[in-house]
Scaffold this active site. Structure first.
Site, PDB file in Angstrom:
ATOM      1  N   GLY A 105      -2.753   7.507   1.808  1.00 10.91           N
ATOM      2  CA  GLY A 105      -3.594   6.366   1.439  1.00 10.91           C
ATOM      3  C   GLY A 105      -5.053   6.581   1.824  1.00 10.91           C
TER       4      GLY A 105
ATOM      5  N   GLN B  46       0.693  10.960  17.986  1.00 13.20           N
ATOM      6  CA  GLN B  46      -0.617  10.494  17.492  1.00 13.20           C
ATOM      7  C   GLN B  46      -1.054   9.200  18.175  1.00 13.20           C
ATOM      8  OE1 GLN B  46       1.046  10.220  13.340  1.00 13.20           O
ATOM      9  NE2 GLN B  46      -0.342   8.480  13.175  1.00 13.20           N
TER      10      GLN B  46
ATOM     11  N   GLN C 225      -8.403  10.422   7.954  1.00 13.56           N
ATOM     12  CA  GLN C 225      -7.103  11.116   7.986  1.00 13.56           C
ATOM     13  C   GLN C 225      -6.870  11.891   6.692  1.00 13.56           C
ATOM     14  OE1 GLN C 225      -3.164   9.506   9.514  1.00 13.56           O
ATOM     15  NE2 GLN C 225      -2.836   9.178   7.334  1.00 13.56           N
TER      16      GLN C 225
ATOM     17  N   GLY D 246       0.839  -1.206   0.000  1.00 14.78           N
ATOM     18  CA  GLY D 246       0.000   0.000   0.000  1.00 14.78           C
ATOM     19  C   GLY D 246       0.873   1.255   0.000  1.00 14.78           C
ATOM     20  N   HIS D 247       1.898   1.266   0.886  1.00 16.90           N
ATOM     21  CA  HIS D 247       2.810   2.424   0.908  1.00 16.90           C
ATOM     22  C   HIS D 247       3.527   2.551  -0.431  1.00 16.90           C
ATOM     23  CE1 HIS D 247       2.910   1.322   5.359  1.00 16.90           C
ATOM     24  NE2 HIS D 247       2.525   2.583   5.384  1.00 16.90           N
TER      25      HIS D 247
HETATM   26  O1  PAF Z   1      -0.810   7.318   8.003  1.00 12.90           O
HETATM   27  C1  PAF Z   1       0.266   7.308   8.645  1.00 12.90           C
HETATM   28  O2  PAF Z   1       1.114   6.427   8.503  1.00 12.90           O
HETATM   29  C2  PAF Z   1       0.535   8.440   9.634  1.00 12.90           C
HETATM   30  O3  PAF Z   1      -0.623   8.841  10.288  1.00 12.90           O
HETATM   31  C3  PAF Z   1       1.256   9.645   8.988  1.00 12.90           C
HETATM   32  C4  PAF Z   1       0.390  10.332   7.945  1.00 12.90           C
HETATM   33  C5  PAF Z   1       2.560   9.205   8.369  1.00 12.90           C
HETATM   34  C6  PAF Z   1       1.571  10.688  10.076  1.00 12.90           C
HETATM   35  O4  PAF Z   1       2.385  10.155  11.064  1.00 12.90           O
END
Ligand code: PAF
Length: 299
Positions: free
Chosen positions: A147, A61, A153, A36-37
């Protein structure tokens, strides 16, 4: 592939390239990379001359008691995968350079952060907005790629970029699923084999919801009731009996459901009828692992 480890060198990298007319895309990640990344890196490569990934497990977070300490850290493999894909640079900062001693400033997230994830993880989007803004400060890129699996988000980041006048285009990449249908996530590695089987009720329930829509169901209340029934044990118990009788592995529903809703796809506000683009969003726990998934619904 260049490894950038401090904000100054990251900024210099971007500014030097932009001064020769190149465009740059940034793909923020917390590492433990999966396909996915990598699909987001591909999007960045298509759109811009250079693509920079970031790897940073952002402490702000995670709430106390969440999985910050056990979050998978696989830097060596991550760097190898990024390099084989032709990523130009990776920013891997230390916690101390992103949150220097005495750092007390944070971003107040936009309205779309309220509810859903925002209710179950009240500090989460403040942390996400703060780190994404900091990453964009270190890497003042042209494009940021995120994503769609983290659907709320994505909306939160788009709203923050708009509200704070950041000169960055936010692009998104579709959910990438494993062959069994489970949405790829760094947290999937926490699942035991049995839990993974049970987690499959999530993508199945979302697929069935799309079938319901295709067959003409437009009442959101009805769609949500069916979605919840498919995710919770009530329906899974019947399946389990049938699967056992057929010699199939016994599948149960999720262990607990945080939410399963069908809402407006732009505002995430409740709707009654499917008379505008909508999204089905699910957050559930299977064993100790919290999973999220979604599907958009066009009418
Ligand atoms: O989606 C993620 O992996 C994280 O929330 C992000 C956007 C890299 C912020 O730390």
């Amino acid at each position: 592939m260049e490894i950038l480890s401090d904000p100054k060198s990251a900024r210099r990298y971007v500014i030097e390239r932009q001064s020769t007319g190149e465009t740059l895309a940034v793909v923020p990640t917390m590492g433990a990379l999966h396909d996915g990344h990598l699909s987001l890196v591909e999007i960045g490569k298509e759109k811009c001359d250079r693509v920079v990934a970031t790897i940073f497990v952002n402490p702000t977070q995670f709430a106390p008691g969440e999985d910050l300490d056990k979050y998978p850290r696989t830097l060596k493999q991550d760097l190898a995968r990024l390099e084989s894909l032709g990523t130009d640079a990776v920013f891997v900062p230390e916690v101390s350079s992103m949150y220097p001693d005495g750092c007390t400033t944070s971003v107040s997230p936009p309205r779309v952060a309220e509810g859903l994830e925002g209710s179950f993880r009240p500090e989460h989007f403040g942390g996400v907005c703060t780190i994404v803004l900091k990453l964009f400060q270190c890497l003042p890129c042209n494009v940021g790629v995120f994503g769609q699996k983290d659907y709320q988000q994505l909306l939160v980041i788009k709203a923050m970029v708009r509200d704070l006048n950041l000169p960055i285009e936010v692009l998104s990449g579709e959910i990438i699923r494993d062959q069994d249908g489970l949405a790829m996530s760094s947290r999937n590695r926490y699942l035991s084999a049995v839990e993974r089987e049970n987690a499959l009720c999530i993508p199945k329930a979302l697929r069935s919801l799309q079938d319901d829509v295709q067959s003409g169901v437009t009442s959101v209340e009805e769609l949500q009731e069916r979605l919840i029934a498919r995710l919770e044990d009530s329906e899974a118990v019947a399946h389990a009996a049938r699967d056992a009788a057929e010699g199939q592995p016994i599948q149960r529903g999720v262990d607990s459901l945080d939410y399963a809703v069908v809402v407006d796809s732009e505002t995430l506000e409740p709707i009654e009828k499917l008379n505008r683009p909508a999204v089905a969003l699910v957050a559930a726990r299977v064993g100790q692992t919290r999973l999220i998934d979604n599907c958009t619904i066009s009418v």
